[in-house]
Design an enzyme around this catalytic site. Structure first.
Site, short mmCIF file in Angstrom:
data_model
loop_
_atom_site.label_atom_id
_atom_site.label_comp_id
_atom_site.label_asym_id
_atom_site.label_seq_id
_atom_site.Cartn_x
_atom_site.Cartn_y
_atom_site.Cartn_z
N GLY A 5 -9.05 -7.67 2.35
CA GLY A 5 -9.51 -6.79 1.28
C GLY A 5 -8.89 -5.43 1.61
N GLU B 7 -9.06 -2.80 -6.17
CA GLU B 7 -9.65 -4.15 -6.09
C GLU B 7 -11.15 -4.14 -6.39
OE1 GLU B 7 -6.58 -6.46 -3.08
OE2 GLU B 7 -8.42 -5.67 -2.23
N GLY C 187 8.76 -0.67 1.39
CA GLY C 187 8.98 -1.72 2.38
C GLY C 187 9.94 -1.30 3.49
N ASP D 286 -1.53 -1.07 3.81
CA ASP D 286 -2.88 -0.61 4.16
C ASP D 286 -2.83 0.34 5.36
OD1 ASP D 286 -4.01 -2.08 2.11
OD2 ASP D 286 -4.32 -3.85 3.34
#
Ligand code: ATP
Length: 303
Positions: free
Chosen positions: A42, A142, A221, A252
């Protein structure tokens, strides 16, 4: 870090249930699989753990179901020294679960948002005092957009800087974008936010500014980071060279590290350099949370 910054992360917490099989079963068929692994994830919980390892005083605001997974999520956050006082347990729904089946070099994933989808505007409103007492607030997408919106409004009124990691991306209202201090999309999310799939990033950045964003930190990235502010040239920060093992959770870690630095009063440039290093370190180990580095590890890597 000179002092422990207060970071409040408002977002999701999930448990990933991963099954490996030789092949995918057909509908109606039962097969025997090979292995089963469980991972905690999460984006909200991941960013809270990463910020805590980097030395921040972290409060996580989120919700879990009244089940074994919810208990594991809370126990893990507590073990990582994250304040879980404001994690809501909702008895009527399950915790957030990702059911991941891996076979034939592919995967099939079903996500049950569960309690994450039940985090309400009212609950966030009831925690206004916690939000305004923070040095920074970190959010992702989310949890319901209404919960994100009210958190941003409360932080904005209290002059608390907000980092919005717009994942998974959806086009966002201009009024919301205007109140976000730093938005941190990856290149795919940037295209969704601007409804433009073009590869000319300078156009996408201009579109983000036209939509109301002030400062855009685009993670890219293995290429690193591109940073843009209105009326300034875009700044490129190349990624650091490491042996990549598993990039899950790099974003994250980046968001958490960036937030910790900004909350400490560092400049945007310093925060990006630090977060770039923390994120690079995070991909040298398997697993999202396993690879998240400590403050000492990042400082040693940067020396
Ligand atoms: P995820 O969803 O996997 O967590 P993301 O798509 O949100 O990631 P990325 O843009 O892929 O985020 O990566 C975030 C940051 O991680 C990059 O800006 C960079 O700092 C670092 N990073 C990612 N991949 C690499 C790499 N191969 N080498 C070094 N650093 C990397």
């Amino acid at each position: 870090m000179q002092r422990k910054p207060k970071v409040t992360v408002i977002g999701s917490a999930n448990v990933d249930l991963v099954i490996e099989t030789d092949r995918f079963p057909s509908p109606g068929e039962t097969i025997l699989g090979n292995t089963f692994h469980q991972f905690l994830g999460g984006k909200g919980a991941n960013q809270a753990v990463a910020a805590s390892r980097l030395g921040a005083d972290v409060t996580f605001i989120g919700s879990v179901g009244e089940d074994i997974f919810g208990q594991q999520i809370v126990d893990n956050l507590r073990k990582e020294k994250v304040n879980v006082e404001h994690v809501l347990t909702i008895p009527t729904v399950s915790s957030g679960i990702a059911n991941i089946q891996v076979a034939e070099n592919d995967n099939i994933i079903t996500v049950i948002p569960g309690a994450n989808a039940n985090l309400t505007e009212e609950y966030i409103q009831s925690l206004s005092a916690v939000i305004v007492a923070s040095d920074i607030v970190v959010l992702q997408l989310e949890i319901p957009l209404e919960a994100v919106t009210i958190a941003i409004e409360i932080a904005d009124k209290g002059n608390v800087p907000v980092i919005l990691n717009p994942a998974p991306a959806v086009p966002l209202p201009e009024d919301l974008l205007r109140k976000v201090t730093f938005i941190t999309p990856n290149e795919t999310e940037m295209a969704i936010l601007t409804s433009n799939a073009g590869q000319d990033f300078s156009v996408l950045f201009q579109q983000m500014f036209a939509l109301g964003s002030k400062s855009v930190v685009m993670t890219y990235g293995k290429h690193g980071v591109i940073y843009g502010e209105r009326q300034r040239e875009l700044q490129n920060y190349p990624a650091l060279t490491v042996q990549a093992i598993d990039t899950t959770g790099a974003g994250d870690t980046f968001n958490a590290a960036f937030a910790v630095c900004i909350a400490c009063g560092k400049s945007v440039e310093e925060a990006i350099v630090y977060a770039n290093a923390a994120a690079a370190l995070s991909i040298t180990k398997l697993g999202a949370q396993t690879g998240m580095p400590t403050e000492d590890e990042v400082n040693r890597f940067l020396k």
